[in-house]
Write a protein that holds these residues in place. Sequence first.
Motif, PDB file in Angstrom:
ATOM      1  N   TYR A 300       3.561 -27.185  11.971  1.00  0.00           N
ATOM      2  CA  TYR A 300       4.296 -25.961  12.296  1.00  0.00           C
ATOM      3  C   TYR A 300       3.334 -24.782  12.426  1.00  0.00           C
ATOM      4  CZ  TYR A 300       8.254 -28.728  10.640  1.00  0.00           C
ATOM      5  OH  TYR A 300       9.187 -29.722  10.473  1.00  0.00           O
ATOM      6  N   GLU A 301       3.505 -24.007  13.509  1.00  0.00           N
ATOM      7  CA  GLU A 301       2.726 -22.786  13.690  1.00  0.00           C
ATOM      8  C   GLU A 301       3.682 -21.633  13.979  1.00  0.00           C
ATOM      9  OE1 GLU A 301       0.609 -19.958  16.582  1.00  0.00           O
ATOM     10  OE2 GLU A 301       1.069 -21.945  17.379  1.00  0.00           O
ATOM     11  N   TYR A 302       3.703 -20.638  13.080  1.00  0.00           N
ATOM     12  CA  TYR A 302       4.613 -19.501  13.182  1.00  0.00           C
ATOM     13  C   TYR A 302       3.853 -18.317  13.766  1.00  0.00           C
ATOM     14  CZ  TYR A 302       7.645 -22.243  10.146  1.00  0.00           C
ATOM     15  OH  TYR A 302       8.443 -23.244   9.631  1.00  0.00           O
ATOM     16  N   GLU A 303       4.519 -17.583  14.662  1.00  0.00           N
ATOM     17  CA  GLU A 303       3.855 -16.467  15.330  1.00  0.00           C
ATOM     18  C   GLU A 303       4.878 -15.403  15.717  1.00  0.00           C
ATOM     19  OE1 GLU A 303       2.244 -17.730  19.086  1.00  0.00           O
ATOM     20  OE2 GLU A 303       4.121 -18.644  19.713  1.00  0.00           O
ATOM     21  N   TYR A 314      -4.128   2.047  21.243  1.00  0.00           N
ATOM     22  CA  TYR A 314      -4.949   3.149  21.734  1.00  0.00           C
ATOM     23  C   TYR A 314      -4.551   4.467  21.079  1.00  0.00           C
ATOM     24  CZ  TYR A 314      -6.724  -0.060  25.303  1.00  0.00           C
ATOM     25  OH  TYR A 314      -7.327  -1.108  25.943  1.00  0.00           O
ATOM     26  N   LYS A 315      -3.245   4.647  20.837  1.00  0.00           N
ATOM     27  CA  LYS A 315      -2.798   5.831  20.092  1.00  0.00           C
ATOM     28  C   LYS A 315      -3.380   5.819  18.681  1.00  0.00           C
ATOM     29  CE  LYS A 315       1.338   7.440  20.233  1.00  0.00           C
ATOM     30  NZ  LYS A 315       2.824   7.557  20.134  1.00  0.00           N
ATOM     31  N   HIS A 316      -3.327   4.646  18.040  1.00  0.00           N
ATOM     32  CA  HIS A 316      -3.866   4.495  16.686  1.00  0.00           C
ATOM     33  C   HIS A 316      -5.349   4.859  16.659  1.00  0.00           C
ATOM     34  CE1 HIS A 316      -4.681   2.592  12.771  1.00  0.00           C
ATOM     35  NE2 HIS A 316      -5.693   1.978  13.360  1.00  0.00           N
ATOM     36  N   LEU A 317      -6.109   4.418  17.655  1.00  0.00           N
ATOM     37  CA  LEU A 317      -7.538   4.723  17.708  1.00  0.00           C
ATOM     38  C   LEU A 317      -7.801   6.217  17.866  1.00  0.00           C
ATOM     39  CD1 LEU A 317      -8.977   1.832  19.940  1.00  0.00           C
ATOM     40  CD2 LEU A 317      -9.051   2.048  17.452  1.00  0.00           C
ATOM     41  N   ARG A 318      -6.861   6.918  18.527  1.00  0.00           N
ATOM     42  CA  ARG A 318      -6.997   8.372  18.678  1.00  0.00           C
ATOM     43  C   ARG A 318      -6.528   9.130  17.450  1.00  0.00           C
ATOM     44  NH1 ARG A 318      -4.812   7.112  23.919  1.00  0.00           N
ATOM     45  NH2 ARG A 318      -2.758   7.877  23.259  1.00  0.00           N
ATOM     46  N   GLY A 319      -6.076   8.404  16.430  1.00  0.00           N
ATOM     47  CA  GLY A 319      -5.605   9.040  15.209  1.00  0.00           C
ATOM     48  C   GLY A 319      -4.173   9.515  15.279  1.00  0.00           C
ATOM     49  N   GLU A 320      -3.446   9.097  16.310  1.00  0.00           N
ATOM     50  CA  GLU A 320      -2.056   9.499  16.460  1.00  0.00           C
ATOM     51  C   GLU A 320      -1.148   8.530  15.698  1.00  0.00           C
ATOM     52  OE1 GLU A 320      -1.101   9.865  20.612  1.00  0.00           O
ATOM     53  OE2 GLU A 320      -3.029  10.809  21.083  1.00  0.00           O
ATOM     54  N   GLU A 321      -0.019   9.053  15.223  1.00  0.00           N
ATOM     55  CA  GLU A 321       0.930   8.221  14.485  1.00  0.00           C
ATOM     56  C   GLU A 321       1.681   7.301  15.431  1.00  0.00           C
ATOM     57  OE1 GLU A 321       4.795   9.635  12.463  1.00  0.00           O
ATOM     58  OE2 GLU A 321       3.296   9.626  10.841  1.00  0.00           O
ATOM     59  N   THR A 322       1.867   6.060  15.022  1.00  0.00           N
ATOM     60  CA  THR A 322       2.649   5.100  15.803  1.00  0.00           C
ATOM     61  C   THR A 322       3.862   4.663  15.004  1.00  0.00           C
ATOM     62  OG1 THR A 322       1.481   3.168  14.940  1.00  0.00           O
ATOM     63  CG2 THR A 322       0.550   4.233  16.908  1.00  0.00           C
ATOM     64  N   SER A 323       4.839   4.128  15.722  1.00  0.00           N
ATOM     65  CA  SER A 323       6.028   3.558  15.080  1.00  0.00           C
ATOM     66  C   SER A 323       6.254   2.183  15.706  1.00  0.00           C
ATOM     67  CB  SER A 323       7.245   4.464  15.293  1.00  0.00           C
ATOM     68  OG  SER A 323       8.391   3.945  14.634  1.00  0.00           O
ATOM     69  N   THR A 324       5.418   1.242  15.282  1.00  0.00           N
ATOM     70  CA  THR A 324       5.395  -0.099  15.871  1.00  0.00           C
ATOM     71  C   THR A 324       6.225  -1.056  15.025  1.00  0.00           C
ATOM     72  OG1 THR A 324       3.099   0.412  16.457  1.00  0.00           O
ATOM     73  CG2 THR A 324       3.868  -1.835  16.869  1.00  0.00           C
ATOM     74  N   ASN A 325       7.078  -1.815  15.691  1.00  0.00           N
ATOM     75  CA  ASN A 325       7.972  -2.750  15.001  1.00  0.00           C
ATOM     76  C   ASN A 325       7.180  -3.964  14.509  1.00  0.00           C
ATOM     77  OD1 ASN A 325      10.001  -4.599  14.262  1.00  0.00           O
ATOM     78  ND2 ASN A 325      11.419  -3.753  15.766  1.00  0.00           N
ATOM     79  N   SER A 326       7.220  -4.211  13.203  1.00  0.00           N
ATOM     80  CA  SER A 326       6.457  -5.304  12.600  1.00  0.00           C
ATOM     81  C   SER A 326       7.332  -6.488  12.193  1.00  0.00           C
ATOM     82  CB  SER A 326       5.731  -4.786  11.348  1.00  0.00           C
ATOM     83  OG  SER A 326       6.646  -4.148  10.464  1.00  0.00           O
ATOM     84  N   VAL A 327       8.609  -6.470  12.575  1.00  0.00           N
ATOM     85  CA  VAL A 327       9.548  -7.485  12.073  1.00  0.00           C
ATOM     86  C   VAL A 327       9.112  -8.895  12.459  1.00  0.00           C
ATOM     87  CG1 VAL A 327      11.913  -8.352  12.209  1.00  0.00           C
ATOM     88  CG2 VAL A 327      11.500  -5.903  11.937  1.00  0.00           C
ATOM     89  N   ALA A 328       8.747  -9.125  13.724  1.00  0.00           N
ATOM     90  CA  ALA A 328       8.378 -10.477  14.153  1.00  0.00           C
ATOM     91  C   ALA A 328       7.148 -10.974  13.407  1.00  0.00           C
ATOM     92  CB  ALA A 328       8.143 -10.506  15.664  1.00  0.00           C
ATOM     93  N   THR A 329       6.191 -10.084  13.150  1.00  0.00           N
ATOM     94  CA  THR A 329       4.998 -10.475  12.400  1.00  0.00           C
ATOM     95  C   THR A 329       5.359 -10.821  10.961  1.00  0.00           C
ATOM     96  OG1 THR A 329       3.587  -9.089  13.788  1.00  0.00           O
ATOM     97  CG2 THR A 329       2.721  -9.704  11.633  1.00  0.00           C
ATOM     98  N   ILE A 330       6.228 -10.035  10.349  1.00  0.00           N
ATOM     99  CA  ILE A 330       6.662 -10.321   8.970  1.00  0.00           C
ATOM    100  C   ILE A 330       7.391 -11.658   8.911  1.00  0.00           C
ATOM    101  CG2 ILE A 330       8.114  -9.543   7.062  1.00  0.00           C
ATOM    102  CD1 ILE A 330       7.634  -6.646   8.118  1.00  0.00           C
ATOM    103  N   PHE A 331       8.275 -11.906   9.880  1.00  0.00           N
ATOM    104  CA  PHE A 331       9.035 -13.165   9.892  1.00  0.00           C
ATOM    105  C   PHE A 331       8.127 -14.357  10.198  1.00  0.00           C
ATOM    106  CE2 PHE A 331      12.699 -10.718   9.250  1.00  0.00           C
ATOM    107  CZ  PHE A 331      13.825 -11.524   9.145  1.00  0.00           C
ATOM    108  N   ALA A 332       7.016 -14.131  10.897  1.00  0.00           N
ATOM    109  CA  ALA A 332       6.054 -15.214  11.073  1.00  0.00           C
ATOM    110  C   ALA A 332       5.460 -15.608   9.719  1.00  0.00           C
ATOM    111  CB  ALA A 332       4.946 -14.785  12.041  1.00  0.00           C
ATOM    112  N   TRP A 333       5.097 -14.602   8.929  1.00  0.00           N
ATOM    113  CA  TRP A 333       4.578 -14.876   7.580  1.00  0.00           C
ATOM    114  C   TRP A 333       5.634 -15.523   6.693  1.00  0.00           C
ATOM    115  CZ3 TRP A 333       0.004 -15.182   5.372  1.00  0.00           C
ATOM    116  CH2 TRP A 333      -1.094 -14.566   5.987  1.00  0.00           C
ATOM    117  N   SER A 334       6.860 -15.000   6.702  1.00  0.00           N
ATOM    118  CA  SER A 334       7.905 -15.567   5.840  1.00  0.00           C
ATOM    119  C   SER A 334       8.219 -17.002   6.256  1.00  0.00           C
ATOM    120  CB  SER A 334       9.173 -14.701   5.872  1.00  0.00           C
ATOM    121  OG  SER A 334       9.722 -14.646   7.182  1.00  0.00           O
ATOM    122  N   GLY A 335       8.238 -17.262   7.572  1.00  0.00           N
ATOM    123  CA  GLY A 335       8.500 -18.625   8.034  1.00  0.00           C
ATOM    124  C   GLY A 335       7.426 -19.592   7.579  1.00  0.00           C
TER     125      GLY A 335
END
Length: 398
Positions: A300-303, A314-335
Amino acid sequence: MSKIRMTTPLVEMDGDEMTRIIWQMVKDDLICPFVDLKSEYYDLGLENRDATDDQVTVDSANATKRLGVAVKCATITANAARVEEYGLKEMWKSPNGTIRAMLDGTVFRTPIPVKGIEPCVRNWEEPITLARHAYGDIYRNVEIRVPGAGKVELVYTGADGTEIRETVHEFDGPGVAQGVHNLDSSIASFARSCFNYALDAKQDVWFATKDTISKKYDHRFKDVFQEIFDAEYKERFDEAGIEYFYTLIDDAVARVMKSKGGFIWACKNYDGDVMSDMVSSAFGSLAMMTSVLVSPSGVYEYEAAHGTVQRHYYKHLRGEETSTNSVATIFAWSGALRKRGDLDGLPELVAFADRLEKAVIDTIESGQMTGDLARITALPNPQTLSTGDFIKAIASRL
């Protein structure tokens, strides 16, 4: 507080850009404070793939075969612009394509339903699971730039010297050509994976290709599915009260839009890639979808099903705040943690994975969410959180 123990490592495949930033946040705030994490780490970031001539991707797939469970961050598939941006030695193939080919698995992707995030298709009442064949087609293609007038042929030379030759096209000027392939053994694994998953989920299976146009290539998929179903699964499906049927891909698209959901839609590699994005987006967001590669050998490989979120990076590299959805990444870890717990007989690890997913859902349903969800939620007065604050809000519930 004592941490939840692990006995067998899982394979950890790190990735690129904004998802790589999120990956570390998830580990720091949601995993490592609670779990004594054991992982075999592989850096699949584009720079390291280039430095190792992509050997690291092969090594991570072999490790997954050995350890049985992997969790993968989103990675860059290089194009001409990426070759220039990163100064690459060559245009490396998709790491997902390499791993999927080595594991010979099927990718199952299912939207994550959340109250307040309603599907764009009003009659969809239950999630639709996309079963995507994970081998061959354009992901293992060979292609050429035709420089000028001439003939492109498709030639098979058998081990006994037998030859089959077909003219692809008589070119009267420049153009392009590509060859794709698949294997009966991989198609059979795909079929069995879909049918086994359907029996576990107690859901119907739809399978769709374009066999009216592709009378040999796509028709072979149709025949293999039907032969295996009739010989091995028909009685079991009847007992379970579920069904399998085949239809053309264009007919399937029309049927899906009018359905209530709650079934498994099996597609060839590229069709599954596109249709899973369509279904996940219609259910709310590309980041609101689970994705697991299931090998017939029980690996099994979860992703996360989405990309590396380049614009936010690129916004993050410029020091700007982002609001990026991390749900799929979290559910990959939980799976991955849940499966590791299942295989190793660790009920505490399984329970932690369940609690982690509940904390994610509860956070969103309380009105705290990332910007992509805040723009579409039916909940009143949602609170838009930054990338890091959303993860910390989930951590506070854990």
